[in-house]
Write an enzyme that holds these catalytic residues in place. Structure first.
Site, PDB file in Angstrom:
ATOM      1  N   GLY A  25       2.693   5.337   6.231  1.00  0.00           N
ATOM      2  CA  GLY A  25       2.246   4.105   5.886  1.00  0.00           C
ATOM      3  C   GLY A  25       1.199   4.164   4.858  1.00  0.00           C
ATOM      4  N   SER A  26       0.183   2.954   4.636  1.00  0.00           N
ATOM      5  CA  SER A  26      -0.649   2.851   3.580  1.00  0.00           C
ATOM      6  C   SER A  26      -1.866   3.757   3.475  1.00  0.00           C
ATOM      7  CB  SER A  26      -1.190   1.594   3.626  1.00  0.00           C
ATOM      8  OG  SER A  26      -1.970   1.441   4.532  1.00  0.00           O
TER       9      SER A  26
ATOM     10  N   GLU B 243       0.310   0.698  -6.132  1.00  0.00           N
ATOM     11  CA  GLU B 243       1.530   0.550  -5.571  1.00  0.00           C
ATOM     12  C   GLU B 243       1.785  -0.775  -5.048  1.00  0.00           C
ATOM     13  OE1 GLU B 243       2.074   2.031  -1.538  1.00  0.00           O
ATOM     14  OE2 GLU B 243       3.890   2.887  -1.951  1.00  0.00           O
TER      15      GLU B 243
ATOM     16  N   GLY C 196      -3.967   5.193   6.365  1.00  0.00           N
ATOM     17  CA  GLY C 196      -3.867   6.604   6.649  1.00  0.00           C
ATOM     18  C   GLY C 196      -5.301   7.389   6.714  1.00  0.00           C
TER      19      GLY C 196
ATOM     20  N   GLU D 172       2.063  10.751   5.287  1.00  0.00           N
ATOM     21  CA  GLU D 172       3.097  10.226   4.396  1.00  0.00           C
ATOM     22  C   GLU D 172       2.625   8.846   3.850  1.00  0.00           C
ATOM     23  OE1 GLU D 172       5.579  12.345   3.676  1.00  0.00           O
ATOM     24  OE2 GLU D 172       6.145  13.285   5.174  1.00  0.00           O
TER      25      GLU D 172
ATOM     26  N   LYS E 131       4.367   4.675  17.952  1.00  0.00           N
ATOM     27  CA  LYS E 131       3.983   3.458  17.796  1.00  0.00           C
ATOM     28  C   LYS E 131       4.661   2.680  16.499  1.00  0.00           C
ATOM     29  CE  LYS E 131       1.580   0.692  15.857  1.00  0.00           C
ATOM     30  NZ  LYS E 131       1.926  -0.365  15.266  1.00  0.00           N
TER      31      LYS E 131
ATOM     32  N   CYS F  78       8.312   3.721  -0.446  1.00  0.00           N
ATOM     33  CA  CYS F  78       7.252   4.759  -0.700  1.00  0.00           C
ATOM     34  C   CYS F  78       7.638   5.510  -1.934  1.00  0.00           C
ATOM     35  CB  CYS F  78       6.804   5.351   0.411  1.00  0.00           C
ATOM     36  SG  CYS F  78       8.140   6.450   1.085  1.00  0.00           S
TER      37      CYS F  78
END
Ligand code: NAD
Length: 489
Positions: free
Chosen positions: A237-238, A391, A242, A259, A184, A293
């Site tokens: 992703g974030s 971030e 996550g 990740e 996806k 990231c």
């Protein structure tokens, strides 16, 4: 030259879902518009998958795993992956153009991503028949050995910032171990994932081994993470998404690789080689307009070198320009208007509370509808400030002074994240001490690789996630270790 936008109907005629080796429309008929972040113009649309489509994709993957794909010998899997690698290398120019259009990535960086994708297929092609087990000494009358087996159907949810590279490090490693994949991609950046499905299929990948299901996070993404028919989820992703993916997968005890984000420090001691460090310091911070990231977005500088580094960084930041992807500028636009507004809010906060050392430019003539943000450098930033802790995912960099090794480590480790860290010093003992003490999945000594090469295991500690992708370590993430105990007397 025909613009990439005009070529899309030939490359991806329907931009449907790729399930069981065939293109199909979303069962609910939904479509998502695709924007060019460099101009703000809509270029095409993609299918918005429903939960029913996810069921179809998982069933197709299961049929492939239990059938033709599961029967392919490791060496043949390797040959097939190598064929796909060659096809991607052959098509890398239009793949890069497609990515630049979809993501706003400067064309040079998009080419590097396409080459990296070919390299992932190449690296794992060579690894497919070299995953060995072990024999284990045990009791008299026993022989014991281990073997690595595929997990079954693996789900992959990837973000928009490096679609080709992240597809490479997660999907290709899963295929290498013989898993069947449901991917996806991010709704903001799905075109190259669809193109890779087409290329892989044309190169001979059996139907159902790789299924690509485009759609929204809350719809298709959640349906994949929560699906009882998958055996592993790889999520990039974030942090916020996550944790929700992990919770959804936990309902069926499905293992998850996360990740997530980072706030990675680049640490310069007084004895650092400044000329060697400077270009890398800047590149690590603003590559992909800071939407990385592993961006080295916190620059920590020992007091003796601090004034010089701030002055040299100021010069460099003033010379940086954000412009349209096709012009191959140092920075492209951000992915969306929403992301730009988020980043500008951080910059506004910094302007009110911090020292603005430098701001770059937006290229004259950059289309007014593009999502450009001129890069920003803040100096003398307190380590606990929000801009030094959160971030931002944009071209916003903070410089923080420190006194001595102990304080450097304290500041570097003083965020919830732990993805990458860099240390610049000529002192060998200090290099190794810090490599041990820094909270990070990768530590670079006198270098910065923003995630490093295909060969290098990558992943986080703390809120940066868990599990490892890239290198041979990824093959462990996408397989299960079986121990076989034979009692022969
Ligand atoms: P995101 O979390 O919003 O989206 C990532 C993916 O998750 C997308 O495909 C999205 O559609 C999907 N998604 C969204 N909601 C979902 C849900 N409820 N259930 C399942 N899937 C869902 O992240 P983003 O904004 O696309 O990417 C930026 C973030 O990704 C940053 O935090 C960045 O640090 C992180 N990132 C991490 C790495 C890494 O390797 N550690 C690499 C790239 C990006």
């Amino acid at each position: 030259m025909v613009a990439m936008r005009e070529k899309i109907p030939d490359i991806l005629p329907d931009r449907g879902l790729f399930i069981g080796g065939a293109w199909r429309e979303s069962s609910a008929g939904g479509r998502i518009e695709v924007e060019n972040p460099s101009t703000g113009e809509m270029v095409c649309d993609i299918a918005d998958a429903s939960a029913a489509d996810l069921d179809e994709a998982v069933s197709a993957a299961r049929a492939a795993f239990d059938g033709p794909w599961g029967a392919v010998a490791p060496a043949d899997r390797g040959r097939l992956l190598m064929k796909i690698s060659s096809a991607i290398a052959e098509h890398h120019e239009w793949l890069a153009e497609l990515e630049a259009l979809d993501v706003g990535k400067p064309i040079g960086e998009a080419r590097a991503d396409a080459r990296a994708l070919a390299r992932y297929f190449e690296f794992y092609a060579g690894a497919a028949d070299k995953v060995h087990g072990a024999t284990l000494p045990y009791l008299p009358g026993y022989s014991v050995f281990t073997q690595r087996e595929p997990l079954g159907v693996t789900g992959h949810i990837i973000p928009w910032n490096y679609p080709m590279q992240i597809l490479g490090r997660s999907v290709v490693a899963a295929l290498t171990m013989g898993n069947a994949v449901v991917l996806k991609p991010a709704e903001l950046a799905s075109l190259t994932s669809l193109a890779v499905a087409r290329i892989a299929h044309e190169a001979g990948l059996p139907a159902g081994a790789l299924n690509v299901v485009t759609g929204s996070g809350a719809g298709a993404g959640h349906a994949l993470a929560a699906h009882p028919g998958i055996n592993h989820v790889s999520f990039t992703g974030s942090l916020r998404t996550g944790t929700s993916v992990q919770a959804a997968a936990a309902a069926h005890a499905v293992p998850v690789t996360l990740e997530l984000g980072g706030k990675s420090p680049q640490i310069l001691f007084d004895d650092a080689d400044v000329d060697q460090a400077l270009p890398l310091l800047v590149k690590a911070a603003v590559q992909n307009a800071g939407q990385t990231c592993s961006a080295g977005s916190r620059i920590l500088v020992e007091r003796g070198l601090y004034p010089l580094i701030v002055a040299r960084l100021t010069e460099r930041f003033r010379a940086l320009e954000a412009g349209p992807a096709t012009a191959d500028p140092p920075l492209g636009p951000l992915i969306s208007a929403k992301q730009r507004a988020r980043v500008e809010a951080y910059i506004e906060l910094g302007r009110c509370e911090l020292t603005l050392a430098a701001r770059g430019e937006i290229a004259p003539g950059a289309p007014s509808g593009g999502h450009y943000v001129a890069p920003v450098l803040f100096a003398d930033v307190p380590p606990g400030h929000r801009l030094a802790q959160e971030e931002i995912f944009g071209p916003v960099v903070v410089v923080i002074p420190f006194d001595g090794e102990r304080e450097a480590v304290q500041i570097a480790n003083g965020t919830p994240y732990g993805l990458v860290a860099a240390v610049w010093t000529r002192d060998g003992g200090r290099q190794l001490r810090l490599a041990k003490q820094l909270k990070a999945g990768q530590v670079f000594l006198n270098d910065y690789g923003a995630g490093g090469g295909v060969e290098l295991p990558f992943g986080g500690v703390g809120r940066s996630g868990h599990g490892r992708e890239k290198g041979m370590a990824a093959l462990e993430s996408f397989s299960a270790l079986k121990t076989v105990v034979a009692h022969h007397g």
